[in-house]
Design an enzyme around this catalytic site. Sequence first.
Site, PDB file in Angstrom:
ATOM      1  N   ARG A  20       4.672   2.063   2.748  1.00  0.00           N
ATOM      2  CA  ARG A  20       3.475   2.488   2.018  1.00  0.00           C
ATOM      3  C   ARG A  20       2.288   2.304   2.952  1.00  0.00           C
ATOM      4  NH1 ARG A  20      -0.144  -0.511  -1.674  1.00  0.00           N
ATOM      5  NH2 ARG A  20      -0.715   0.791  -3.428  1.00  0.00           N
ATOM      6  N   GLU A  58      -4.970   1.225  -7.534  1.00  0.00           N
ATOM      7  CA  GLU A  58      -5.327   0.273  -8.600  1.00  0.00           C
ATOM      8  C   GLU A  58      -6.546   0.760  -9.369  1.00  0.00           C
ATOM      9  OE1 GLU A  58      -5.551  -3.666  -6.783  1.00  0.00           O
ATOM     10  OE2 GLU A  58      -3.422  -3.947  -7.163  1.00  0.00           O
ATOM     11  N   GLU A 106       3.081  -2.951  -5.633  1.00  0.00           N
ATOM     12  CA  GLU A 106       2.515  -4.050  -4.841  1.00  0.00           C
ATOM     13  C   GLU A 106       3.005  -5.347  -5.457  1.00  0.00           C
ATOM     14  OE1 GLU A 106      -1.687  -4.317  -4.257  1.00  0.00           O
ATOM     15  OE2 GLU A 106      -1.925  -2.186  -3.844  1.00  0.00           O
TER      16      GLU A 106
END
Length: 389
Positions: A76, A166, A292
Amino acid sequence: MYISNLLGIGILLANFAAGAPTNGGSKAFFYKGHDISSLKMLEDGDTQAVFKDTARGNATRRAEDILADGGMNGVRLRLWVNPIPGQYDLDYVLALASRLHAAGQAIYLDYHFSDTWADPQHNNAPVAWPTSLEPLAATLRAYVNSTLHAFEDAGIPLALVSLGNEIRHGMLWPLGHVDVEVEPEDARVANFTGLATLYKAARCGVDDYVDTSSSTQQPAVMIHMDNGWNVTLQERWFSSLTATGLVTPADWDVLGFSFYPFYGTTATFENLATTLDWAANAFPGTPLHVVETDFPARCDGEDAPELSEPDIAISAAGQTAWVRRVEEVVKAVEGGVGQGVWYWEPTWLNNTSLGSACQDAILFDQDWSQYPRVTGYSRSSVDMFLDSV
Ligand SMILES: *[C@@H]1O[C@H](CO)[C@@H](O)[C@H](O)[C@H]1NC(C)=O
Ligand SMILES: *[C@@H]1O[C@H](CO)[C@@H](O)[C@H](O)[C@H]1NC(C)=O
Ligand SMILES: *[C@@H]1O[C@H](CO)[C@@H](O)[C@H](O)[C@H]1NC(C)=O
Ligand SMILES: *[C@@H]1O[C@H](CO)[C@@H](O)[C@H](O)[C@H]1NC(C)=O
Ligand SMILES: *[C@@H]1O[C@H](CO)[C@@H](O)[C@H](O)[C@H]1NC(C)=O
Ligand SMILES: *[C@@H]1O[C@H](CO)[C@@H](O)[C@H](O)[C@H]1NC(C)=O
């Protein structure tokens, strides 16, 4: 949802066709990834980072090779818009992605849509971009199309792209700011209009790319939320987004959640399972990831936070135990839609706390005896994604 299911299947087939490693023949591909965005900066800067494989007599090896031996099959990488040159800008990310694609890794592009960090505390629109909604949306749409083409032109297929990072508090502030906490429901929906307009524009940018692409592998489009343990937040947020009428579940293919042990004691495996099962029911057939996570190898001193699963020891073995349990939870989601687990920044030798109040959550011991140069010695936790661990 029917369309998005078909897309999901198309993506899995595309991955398969592109030769992405498969997790046991006929089973669906399961991503076991690491976010190693900072790696090239650490190698190229004064730190001149070098990695040693302690399982192979301290042989000097590339970090990605050590992690791949430990089960990693995807990476990522975050992309910033107009940062200080060399900090996660397009050239930097293309160079790193190219090397990692050549090493056989699936690539997950993490758009921050900012010149710097994007997360619930920071999510400013790029300074050079327009400051009213429709022009901003148009700029965003063109940016997504052109950056995706840049990856294709560089010969780098993308498995996943997240549109924002996020985005609990939205993205591209101030116009895309949201907060489900402070607003009564009506106002909340009104306030989601900016975010929904921008998300939809980014999604249309992906479609513009697909329309003009000659690649056989198209990325799955992700929405990425933090606090994956808080189902109340997720319910409110997604209902507010879709209540705008501007974004429907067909506008995303995959959902990703952050899940960390050190921001609150309610970040339990049980609460993670509740969120993922909720998502599996609310959006049937949509693949789910924990995009994450990490766990400390060291966490002591006055500021040490209370961890959410105190039975897991703070150690390299604990790092592996934590990730294995996260993987189990993701794989146990109803309907088998769990599709991946991604560890955040295991190679960041000079920034080891990884956003926590713990000292060290990376997967390498650091040797600074040649300062400013740094050497990382692999911990046992580099093997966290091996089935046998
Ligand atoms: C880590 O090293 C890189 C490259 O040498 C440098 O750019 C960065 O500022 C350093 N980070 C910290 C937290 O010291
Ligand atoms: C590898 O390096 C570490 C750290 O310098 C050292 O403690 C260990 O003994 C070395 N192992 C071998 C096999 O040389
Ligand atoms: C949107 O949110 C801001 C602050 O979060 C608030 O001041 C404003 O009144 C809200 N807008 C609407 C239309 O409710
Ligand atoms: C998307 O980018 C391609 C390549 O630059 C371009 O040909 C195409 O016109 C763009 N699509 C839109 C809708 O702007
Ligand atoms: C979960 O999210 C909701 C909605 O944002 C919030 O009101 C609540 O305080 C959160 N729960 C915890 C334990 O933080
Ligand atoms: C170190 O990591 C934290 C997040 O964990 C980040 O906020 C900070 O900018 C990083 N430092 C550097 C120099 O990149």
